[in-house]
Write a protein that holds these residues in place. Structure first.
Motif, short mmCIF file in Angstrom:
data_model
loop_
_atom_site.label_atom_id
_atom_site.label_comp_id
_atom_site.label_asym_id
_atom_site.label_seq_id
_atom_site.Cartn_x
_atom_site.Cartn_y
_atom_site.Cartn_z
N ALA A 52 45.72 39.89 45.06
CA ALA A 52 45.72 39.64 43.63
C ALA A 52 45.12 38.26 43.34
O ALA A 52 44.49 38.08 42.31
CB ALA A 52 47.13 39.74 43.07
N GLU A 53 45.32 37.34 44.25
CA GLU A 53 44.82 35.99 44.04
C GLU A 53 43.30 35.97 43.89
O GLU A 53 42.75 35.23 43.09
CB GLU A 53 45.24 35.09 45.20
N ARG A 54 42.61 36.83 44.66
CA ARG A 54 41.14 36.84 44.62
C ARG A 54 40.62 37.29 43.27
O ARG A 54 39.49 36.99 42.91
CB ARG A 54 40.59 37.79 45.68
N MET A 55 41.41 38.00 42.48
CA MET A 55 40.93 38.53 41.22
C MET A 55 41.06 37.55 40.06
O MET A 55 40.50 37.77 39.02
CB MET A 55 41.70 39.80 40.87
N ARG A 56 41.81 36.51 40.23
CA ARG A 56 42.06 35.60 39.13
C ARG A 56 40.85 34.80 38.69
O ARG A 56 40.74 34.42 37.55
CB ARG A 56 43.16 34.62 39.50
N VAL A 57 40.00 34.52 39.59
CA VAL A 57 38.87 33.65 39.29
C VAL A 57 37.58 34.44 39.49
O VAL A 57 37.42 35.16 40.45
CB VAL A 57 38.88 32.41 40.21
N GLU A 58 36.67 34.26 38.54
CA GLU A 58 35.37 34.91 38.64
C GLU A 58 34.31 33.84 38.48
O GLU A 58 34.49 32.88 37.74
CB GLU A 58 35.24 35.94 37.51
N LEU B 29 41.92 36.12 33.19
CA LEU B 29 43.14 36.67 32.63
C LEU B 29 43.97 35.58 31.97
O LEU B 29 44.02 34.45 32.44
CB LEU B 29 43.98 37.33 33.73
N SER B 30 44.65 35.95 30.89
CA SER B 30 45.57 35.02 30.24
C SER B 30 46.78 34.83 31.15
O SER B 30 47.01 35.64 32.06
CB SER B 30 46.01 35.59 28.89
N PRO B 31 47.59 33.81 30.90
CA PRO B 31 48.79 33.62 31.73
C PRO B 31 49.73 34.83 31.70
O PRO B 31 50.32 35.19 32.71
CB PRO B 31 49.45 32.39 31.12
N GLU B 32 49.83 35.48 30.53
CA GLU B 32 50.68 36.66 30.42
C GLU B 32 50.12 37.81 31.27
O GLU B 32 50.85 38.52 31.94
CB GLU B 32 50.81 37.12 28.96
N GLN B 33 48.79 37.96 31.22
CA GLN B 33 48.15 39.01 32.02
C GLN B 33 48.30 38.72 33.51
O GLN B 33 48.52 39.63 34.30
CB GLN B 33 46.67 39.14 31.66
N GLN B 34 48.18 37.45 33.88
CA GLN B 34 48.34 37.07 35.28
C GLN B 34 49.74 37.38 35.77
O GLN B 34 49.92 37.89 36.88
CB GLN B 34 48.02 35.59 35.48
N ALA B 35 50.75 37.08 34.94
CA ALA B 35 52.14 37.35 35.32
C ALA B 35 52.37 38.85 35.48
O ALA B 35 53.01 39.28 36.45
CB ALA B 35 53.09 36.77 34.29
N VAL C 283 46.61 48.68 38.38
CA VAL C 283 45.29 48.97 37.82
C VAL C 283 45.25 48.56 36.36
O VAL C 283 44.33 47.87 35.92
CB VAL C 283 44.94 50.47 37.97
N ILE C 284 46.26 48.97 35.60
CA ILE C 284 46.29 48.66 34.16
C ILE C 284 46.35 47.15 33.94
O ILE C 284 45.59 46.59 33.15
CB ILE C 284 47.49 49.34 33.48
N SER C 285 47.25 46.48 34.66
CA SER C 285 47.42 45.04 34.44
C SER C 285 46.24 44.22 34.94
O SER C 285 46.08 43.07 34.55
CB SER C 285 48.72 44.55 35.10
N SER C 286 45.42 44.80 35.79
CA SER C 286 44.27 44.06 36.32
C SER C 286 43.19 43.83 35.27
O SER C 286 42.29 43.03 35.47
CB SER C 286 43.66 44.82 37.50
N GLY C 287 43.25 44.58 34.18
CA GLY C 287 42.23 44.44 33.16
C GLY C 287 40.97 45.24 33.45
O GLY C 287 39.93 45.02 32.84
N VAL C 288 41.04 46.21 34.34
CA VAL C 288 39.86 46.98 34.72
C VAL C 288 39.57 48.12 33.74
O VAL C 288 38.47 48.66 33.75
CB VAL C 288 39.98 47.50 36.17
#
Length: 144
Positions: free
Chosen positions: A1-7, A18-24, A85-90
């Protein structure tokens, strides 16, 4: 999950997606996944956002396979996978792929969304996933 936070943006700079809420929410959803599922989902999402067209087709097929495959591991693992999947924002990326000019990609995307939206009638754990897919804008492109 850590790899997905930064693009990396176009300039090569790291940017938060992702927003902090989305990250949580994402961290909570990924926490219960097996390492193999977590890594597979991370890779699929990266390919869907940045991969070649052929790679996207393979990632869509794999996403659908995993959505169904996790059901054999029990309703909790299936619900955790779908939540991740849903929370990942995909979902916006999937909705965008429904508008592809390639019929095969449209088909694979529709199948992946269908498999993600399947509800297990024996549990209440996964009742929100299809709603979130619909709210993510998938219905319009699917009925075109």
């Amino acid at each position: 999950a850590e790899r997905m936070r930064v693009e990396l943006d176009a300039a090569g700079e790291a940017s938060q997606q992702l927003s902090p809420e989305q990250q949580a929410a994402q961290e909570k959803a990924f926490r219960g996944l097996s390492p193999e599922l977590s890594d597979a989902l991370t890779d699929i999402m990266a390919v869907l956002q940045h991969g070649s067209d052929a790679s996207k087709d393979e990632a869509l097929d794999r996403l659908g396979d995993l959505a169904l495959g996790t059901a054999s591991e029990g309703p909790q693992q299936a619900a955790l996978f779908r939540s991740a999947v849903i929370s990942s924002g995909v979902i916006p990326a999937l909705v965008s792929l429904l508008g592809s000019t390639e019929p095969r990609r449209q088909y694979l995307t529709a199948v992946a969304l269908h498999k993600l939206a399947i509800d297990d009638p024996t549990t209440e754990l996964d009742n929100t996933h299809s709603l979130e897919i619909c709210q993510g804008g998938a219905v319009g492109p699917l009925v075109k």
